[in-house]
Design a protein around this motif. Sequence first.
Motif, short mmCIF file in Angstrom:
data_model
loop_
_atom_site.label_atom_id
_atom_site.label_comp_id
_atom_site.label_asym_id
_atom_site.label_seq_id
_atom_site.Cartn_x
_atom_site.Cartn_y
_atom_site.Cartn_z
N ALA A 180 7.18 12.24 4.24
CA ALA A 180 6.84 11.24 3.24
C ALA A 180 7.63 9.94 3.44
O ALA A 180 7.07 8.84 3.43
N ILE A 181 8.95 10.07 3.62
CA ILE A 181 9.78 8.87 3.76
C ILE A 181 9.45 8.12 5.04
O ILE A 181 9.32 6.89 5.05
N ALA A 182 9.30 8.86 6.14
CA ALA A 182 9.00 8.21 7.42
C ALA A 182 7.64 7.53 7.38
O ALA A 182 7.48 6.41 7.89
N ALA A 183 6.64 8.19 6.78
CA ALA A 183 5.31 7.59 6.69
C ALA A 183 5.34 6.33 5.84
O ALA A 183 4.70 5.32 6.17
N ALA A 184 6.08 6.37 4.74
CA ALA A 184 6.17 5.21 3.85
C ALA A 184 6.84 4.02 4.52
O ALA A 184 6.57 2.87 4.19
N ASN A 185 7.71 4.31 5.51
CA ASN A 185 8.43 3.23 6.19
C ASN A 185 7.82 2.90 7.56
O ASN A 185 8.42 2.15 8.33
N GLY A 186 6.68 3.48 7.85
CA GLY A 186 5.98 3.15 9.09
C GLY A 186 6.59 3.74 10.34
O GLY A 186 6.27 3.31 11.45
N ASN A 187 7.46 4.75 10.20
CA ASN A 187 8.07 5.38 11.36
C ASN A 187 7.20 6.58 11.77
O ASN A 187 7.41 7.70 11.34
N HIS A 188 6.22 6.31 12.61
CA HIS A 188 5.21 7.32 12.91
C HIS A 188 5.77 8.49 13.72
O HIS A 188 5.31 9.63 13.56
N ALA A 189 6.74 8.23 14.58
CA ALA A 189 7.30 9.31 15.40
C ALA A 189 8.02 10.33 14.52
O ALA A 189 7.83 11.55 14.66
N ILE A 190 8.84 9.85 13.58
CA ILE A 190 9.56 10.75 12.68
C ILE A 190 8.59 11.42 11.71
O ILE A 190 8.73 12.61 11.38
N ALA A 191 7.58 10.66 11.27
CA ALA A 191 6.57 11.24 10.37
C ALA A 191 5.85 12.40 11.05
O ALA A 191 5.57 13.43 10.43
N SER A 192 5.58 12.24 12.34
CA SER A 192 4.91 13.31 13.09
C SER A 192 5.79 14.55 13.17
O SER A 192 5.30 15.69 13.04
N MET A 222 0.85 -1.20 0.00
CA MET A 222 0.00 0.00 0.00
C MET A 222 0.88 1.24 0.00
O MET A 222 1.81 1.35 0.78
N ASP A 223 0.61 2.19 -0.90
CA ASP A 223 1.37 3.43 -0.95
C ASP A 223 0.92 4.34 0.18
O ASP A 223 -0.27 4.52 0.44
N VAL A 224 1.89 4.95 0.87
CA VAL A 224 1.59 5.89 1.95
C VAL A 224 2.27 7.21 1.63
O VAL A 224 3.47 7.24 1.38
N PHE A 225 1.51 8.28 1.66
CA PHE A 225 2.08 9.60 1.38
C PHE A 225 1.27 10.64 2.12
O PHE A 225 0.07 10.49 2.28
N PRO A 226 1.90 11.71 2.63
CA PRO A 226 1.16 12.75 3.35
C PRO A 226 0.03 13.34 2.51
O PRO A 226 0.20 13.57 1.31
N ASP A 227 -1.09 13.61 3.15
CA ASP A 227 -2.25 14.21 2.48
C ASP A 227 -2.12 15.72 2.53
O ASP A 227 -2.75 16.39 3.35
N PHE A 228 -1.36 16.29 1.60
CA PHE A 228 -1.18 17.74 1.60
C PHE A 228 -2.48 18.47 1.30
O PHE A 228 -2.68 19.61 1.72
N ASP A 229 -3.40 17.83 0.56
CA ASP A 229 -4.67 18.47 0.26
C ASP A 229 -5.52 18.68 1.50
O ASP A 229 -6.46 19.47 1.51
N GLY A 230 -5.19 17.97 2.58
CA GLY A 230 -5.93 18.11 3.82
C GLY A 230 -5.55 19.35 4.61
O GLY A 230 -6.19 19.67 5.61
N LEU A 231 -4.52 20.05 4.18
CA LEU A 231 -4.09 21.27 4.87
C LEU A 231 -4.87 22.46 4.34
O LEU A 231 -4.82 22.76 3.14
N GLY A 232 -5.60 23.13 5.21
CA GLY A 232 -6.37 24.29 4.79
C GLY A 232 -5.49 25.36 4.19
O GLY A 232 -4.42 25.66 4.69
N GLY A 233 -5.93 25.96 3.07
CA GLY A 233 -5.17 27.04 2.45
C GLY A 233 -4.03 26.57 1.58
O GLY A 233 -3.25 27.39 1.10
N ILE A 234 -3.91 25.25 1.36
CA ILE A 234 -2.77 24.76 0.60
C ILE A 234 -2.78 25.29 -0.84
O ILE A 234 -1.74 25.42 -1.47
N GLY A 235 -3.97 25.66 -1.32
CA GLY A 235 -4.05 26.19 -2.67
C GLY A 235 -3.33 27.51 -2.84
O GLY A 235 -2.96 27.90 -3.95
N ASP A 236 -3.10 28.22 -1.72
CA ASP A 236 -2.40 29.50 -1.78
C ASP A 236 -0.88 29.35 -1.69
O ASP A 236 -0.16 30.33 -1.74
#
Length: 230
Positions: free
Chosen positions: A43-55, A1-15
């Motif tokens: 992105a790299i930490a999330a893809a490798n399941g390292n939740h602390a670094i991803a945070s 399963m591909d894992v990547f940060p949901d940048f679209d979930g950040l309010g105002g990202i269109g600006d």
Amino acid sequence: MDVFPDFDGLGGIGDLRAVIGALLTFVLIVAVLMLIVSAIVWAIAAANGNHAIASKGRTGVLVALGAAFSLSSTDVALADSFIDRALAIDPTNAWGWMRKGWSAIYAGASEDALRHFDRAEKLSPLDPFRFNVVLGRAAALRGLGELDASLDLVRAGMRANPGLTWAYRMILCDLVLAGREAEARAGARDFLRYYPHATVAYVRASWPPAVLHSNPEYVDAIGRCGLPER
């Protein structure tokens, strides 16, 4: 399963494109670089399941977005929304508290700014960017009318960081606001030794839009220190 940060979930990202195109200061460039680095870490930490670094990466992205918006727009509330989300995830993020302090200055909340800067310094007393905390405190004290204390802090920051010559502009404005225009004119001559091309228009263009919008007396002061207009 591909894992990547949901940048679209950040309010105002269109600006964000507009923010990237508004690189007016060194601090903003650093904010954009931190945004890129933090996004890669996330992105790299999330893809490798390292939740602390991803945070940590996600927190860095949010603070960087807040810094970028606060330095390139007058929408302090939008900038704060990113920073507040970052600090909710990681309340020990010193950079977040430092940026929260500057947002408070742009909002005219000098006492809040001092508390935020104190927290940032307590979390990272040896931070290589500590001068931003020192100068932030100086700006907050100026907002409280404590001009002598503001001047002392700016000068202390410059002594500790000899390359911080751009902070002369804070000294010039403080001197003018304190009614010490003769000293301000002498200081302007020192400033021009480092920046011979400096003019009132140049200095005003180097300030974040939020400064121009929120502090007209400070903006006016730079025009009364002896720098050429254009």
